[in-house]
Design an enzyme around this catalytic site. Structure first.
Site, PDB file in Angstrom:
ATOM      1  N   ARG A   9     -10.483   5.364   8.757  1.00  0.00           N
ATOM      2  CA  ARG A   9      -9.180   4.363   7.548  1.00  0.00           C
ATOM      3  C   ARG A   9      -8.359   4.264   7.761  1.00  0.00           C
ATOM      4  NH1 ARG A   9      -8.077   5.937   1.551  1.00  0.00           N
ATOM      5  NH2 ARG A   9      -8.665   3.396   1.413  1.00  0.00           N
ATOM      6  N   PHE A  12      15.602  20.012  -1.496  1.00  0.00           N
ATOM      7  CA  PHE A  12      14.685  19.024  -2.142  1.00  0.00           C
ATOM      8  C   PHE A  12      13.587  17.856  -1.495  1.00  0.00           C
ATOM      9  CE2 PHE A  12      11.029  17.101  -4.820  1.00  0.00           C
ATOM     10  CZ  PHE A  12      10.093  17.804  -4.068  1.00  0.00           C
ATOM     11  N   ARG A  63       1.750   9.048  12.378  1.00  0.00           N
ATOM     12  CA  ARG A  63       1.721  10.183  13.487  1.00  0.00           C
ATOM     13  C   ARG A  63       0.285  10.686  13.211  1.00  0.00           C
ATOM     14  NH1 ARG A  63       2.980  14.327   9.917  1.00  0.00           N
ATOM     15  NH2 ARG A  63       1.223  13.781   8.578  1.00  0.00           N
ATOM     16  N   TYR A 119       0.784  -1.439  -0.002  1.00  0.00           N
ATOM     17  CA  TYR A 119      -0.002  -0.259  -0.123  1.00  0.00           C
ATOM     18  C   TYR A 119       0.544   0.721   0.058  1.00  0.00           C
ATOM     19  CZ  TYR A 119      -3.053   3.379   1.761  1.00  0.00           C
ATOM     20  OH  TYR A 119      -3.212   4.914   0.833  1.00  0.00           O
TER      21      TYR A 119
END
Length: 409
Positions: free
Chosen positions: A225, A285, A212, A168
């Site tokens: 969910r 980044f 978290r 997932y």
């Protein structure tokens, strides 16, 4: 913690806070003349302010590609997250989303607040996407298709095993890492070989967010969910909901620590990935979110407040991370610091303690192998520093800076 209290307890973070505020202002002022790009960059500010700051540092061509990629995936994620959309409507949209991005007339109203605006006016994102070079478009299309199909698979399938969990997270985040890597390669700035490690970059961030956000996700209306794998949580309780109960604190924390340990296994790959980057803007980044992730895991570890409220890194520390991340030495220092903070909280009687220590040792070894000097250690602190005797002059200086920040708003 309020701004004044935070600065008084951590005055060393004040300069970084001021710089972050200036960077946010600069990002806000960046509005391209084309209506579609103006919408995209304004929306980026709304759905991810910190991301908007780091993306501004990329070169113009890559910056546009990453912006469009992010908003396309944010749209896909909005469809997946909206529990009010019936499954028989949602699944076909997820599977066909990669086709809709080629149609400037397509939109689908769902989500809330800024996300609803994004989906209502999605034609701007499609228009921006169609202005990108074909190499960028092909990457975004492929990753959107693979992600949409993966999300559709897990709409009706529970995350049972750790294998399911990794799968997932691969679909919703590992593919983001892979897509970004291929965008970097399409721009001629990075090596295609980074593909091998890019999945770990995404999984490390996604697992941190899943951990978290326990309380927010379990309280989701109309139905929660959750993506904590049964293989882990069932060792500590008969349902995920029980960890909210006051009398289940011990089991809750042990389950939390097991989840965090599972996330830590990806850290060595993340360090390898970042050490191979060549472009300084791409490096920042990529590096800033990874440092935020290891810092968040250190904060959450053995912390019952994950099941009681919001646990996140304070703004001053976030600003310090964003300001202080320039080189790979900075990354090694941060990972070493936060790993040490987490390590100090390990309870030897915790069921996952030995494995936690193993992964922490691997992180330390990666950092120390780069001859990290002691002078760079302990640059970060999660806890407030007590016992500060701040003189009146310093207090006035701090409050003056805060007033400047308020005025800048």
């Amino acid at each position: 913690m309020g701004v004044v209290e935070m600065v008084l307890k951590h005055p060393e973070e004040l300069p970084a806070l001021v710089k972050l505020k200036l960077a946010a202002m600069q990002a806000t002022r960046y509005v391209p003349p084309e209506p579609h790009w103006a919408f995209c960059y304004n929306m980026l500010q709304k759905v991810s302010r910190s991301f908007a700051i780091v993306i501004q540092q990329l070169g113009p061509e890559l910056r546009n590609a990453v912006c469009a990629f992010y908003l396309v995936l944010r749209g896909l994620d909005t469809v997946e997250d909206d529990m009010a959309v019936p499954i028989d409507t949602k699944v076909p949209i997820l599977k066909a989303f990669h086709e809709h991005i080629y149609d400037p007339s397509w939109h689908f109203v769902c989500g809330e607040k800024h996300y609803k605006i994004l989906m209502t006016e999605f034609h701007h994102v499609s228009t921006a996407f169609l202005t990108l070079a074909k190499g960028y478009q092909d990457v975004i299309k492929e990753m959107t298709e693979r992600m949409g199909n993966g999300m559709a698979k897990f709409i009706e399938q529970e995350v049972e095993s750790i294998v399911d969990y990794d799968e997932y997270c691969h679909y919703v985040a590992g593919l983001v890492g892979l897509g970004l890597t291929r965008l970097f390669y399409a721009a001629g700035l990075e090596d295609f070989a980074l593909d091998v490690l890019s999945n770990s970059m995404g999984l490390f961030l996604q697992k941190t967010n899943i951990i978290r956000d326990y309380l927010e996700d379990i309280n989701e209306i109309p139905a929660p969910r959750m993506f904590w794998p049964r293989e882990i949580w069932s060792k500590y309780g008969n349902a995920l909901e029980v960890f909210k109960e006051e009398n289940r604190s011990r089991e809750a924390v042990q389950c939390l620590n097991d989840m965090i340990t599972n996330a830590l296994k990806h850290a060595p790959d993340c360090l390898e990935y970042m050490s191979a980057l060549r472009d300084p803007t791409i490096f920042r980044f990529c590096a800033i979110p990874q440092i935020m992730a290891i810092g968040t895991l250190a904060l959450c570890y053995n912390n019952i407040n994950v099941f009681r409220g919001v646990v996140k890194i304070r703004r001053g520390l976030t600003a310090k991370i964003m300001d202080g991340t320039r080189t790979m030495a900075d990354v090694y220092a941060a990972f070493d610091d936060f790993s040490a903070i987490l390590e100090a909280k390990i309870d030897k009687d915790d069921p996952s303690a030995a494995l936690t220590q193993k992964y922490i040792d691997e992180i330390h070894a990666k950092c120390e192998a780069r001859f990290l000097s002691d002078s760079r250690r302990k640059a970060f602190s999660i806890q407030s520093k007590t016992g500060h005797e701040i003189c009146l002059v310093l207090a006035i200086l701090i409050l003056t800076f805060i007033m400047i920040i308020i005025v800048w708003r």
